[in-house]
Design an enzyme around this catalytic site. Structure first.
Site, PDB file in Angstrom:
ATOM      1  N   ASP A 130      -2.324  -1.191  -4.151  1.00  0.00           N
ATOM      2  CA  ASP A 130      -2.259  -0.070  -4.688  1.00  0.00           C
ATOM      3  C   ASP A 130      -1.397   1.197  -4.407  1.00  0.00           C
ATOM      4  OD1 ASP A 130      -3.431   2.806  -4.583  1.00  0.00           O
ATOM      5  OD2 ASP A 130      -4.431   2.169  -2.614  1.00  0.00           O
ATOM      6  N   TYR A 152       0.537  -1.197  -0.095  1.00  0.00           N
ATOM      7  CA  TYR A 152      -0.068   0.113   0.149  1.00  0.00           C
ATOM      8  C   TYR A 152       0.750   1.208  -0.120  1.00  0.00           C
ATOM      9  CZ  TYR A 152      -3.290   3.821   1.453  1.00  0.00           C
ATOM     10  OH  TYR A 152      -4.259   4.597   1.821  1.00  0.00           O
TER      11      TYR A 152
END
Length: 237
Positions: free
Chosen positions: A127, A86
Site C-alpha cells: 500500500d 505500508y
C-alpha cells in the site's frame, strides 16, 4: 485465508495487520500449509508475508531509517527478494504526518536502491498511499492538491521507479477507472469512487517474467471487507 483458498497465490503481502506479534494468527496460517513472517504493533500499521515456499533472510523495517512504526518487511522467497511496504498515509499536506511521509519515502528510496543492486529479482509491493497519475483517481479535479495525489508524493514514487522498477499493472492494457481502494463512506465502492494506490513494482528481471497483473475486486464485496482490493501479479517460473 478464504481469499487464499480461492486464489492459490504463492506469495501474499499484507499491510495494516493492526495487532501485536503475540496475537498474530500464526497457527492457523501454518496449519494451512504456509510459511509466514510478520511484524506488528497494537492498533496501527503491521505487515506480513505469507508464502507457500520457505522464507529466508527476513529484515524488519528500513535499516537506514529509525522508525518505531512497523511498516516494512523484506524476505527472500524462491530467489526473489520481496519487500512488503505500508507507506504512511500523510493525513493532509499541511500536517506533520505529510512531512513524515516524505522523509519516510526518501529513506525508503535510498534503501531500495541498495536492495536493487544486491537483488536482480526484486519485487517492492504494498500500500503506497500514492496514486501515480490522474487516471488512477476517480475524480482528479476533486482530489487535486490533496494527500495521495500531491506533486511531492508522486515525485517520490517516481524516484523509486527511476531506480529501475516498473509498475507491473501498467505493463498491460487495463480497464479505465481501475482502482484498488474505495472509501467506506458515501457508497464509494458501489459508485466506483476509488483510487489506485496499491502497487507491485518489479525489477527488470521480474518484468521479463510478468505475464499478467490484475486487481481482484471480489473481496471488496464481502461482508466487513477491507477497503483495499488485492493486486495480483503473475510471474512465469
Amino acid at each position: 485465508m478464504k481469499w487464499l483458498e480461492e486464489n492459490p497465490t504463492d506469495v501474499l503481502c499484507i499491510q495494516e495487520t493492526k495487532l501485536t506479534d503475540d496475537k498474530f494468527p500464526l497457527a492457523a496460517i501454518e496449519t494451512a500449509g504456509y510459511h509466514v513472517a510478520y511484524t506488528g504493533q497494537k492498533t496501527y500499521n503491521g505487515v506480513a508475508i505469507i508464502s507457500r515456499l520457505p522464507i529466508a533472510d527476513v529484515v524488519k523495517n528500513n535499516p537506514k531509517y529509525e522508525d518505531p512504526q512497523q511498516r516494512i518487511l523484506a524476505a527472500t522467497i524462491g530467489g526473489v527478494r520481496v519487500v512488503c511496504a505500508y507507506v504512511p498515509n500523510g493525513q493532509s499536506i499541511d500536517s506533520d504526518k505529510y512531512e513524515y511521509k516524505l522523509g519516510w519515502l526518501a529513506a525508503f528510496h535510498d534503501w531500495i536502491k541498495e536492495e536493487a543492486a544486491l537483488h536482480p529479482q526484486l519485487a517492492v509491493l504494498g500500500d503506497y498511499n500514492i496514486a501515480p497519475e490522474d487516471r488512477d483517481v476517480h475524480d482528479p479535479v476533486a482530489w487535486a492538491g490533496q494527500v495521495l495525489v500531491s506533486d511531492k508524493e508522486r515525485a517520490a514514487l517516481q524516484r523509486l521507479i527511476d531506480i529501475g522498477l516498473t509498475d507491473s499493472y501498467r505493463l498491460f492494457e487495463q480497464p479505465e477507472k481501475s482502482f484498488s481502494w474505495w472509501d467506506y463512506r458515501a457508497l464509494g465502492f458501489r459508485l466506483n469512487k476509488g483510487v489506485r494506490i496499491d502497487h507491485i513494482l518489479l525489477s527488470p528481471e521480474l518484468v521479463k517474467r510478468c505475464t499478467a497483473c490484475v486487481i481482484d475486486r471480489a473481496p471488496r464485496k464481502w461482508e466487513q471487507p477491507s477497503d483495499h482490493a488485492p493486486v495480483i501479479a503473475t510471474l512465469t517460473d
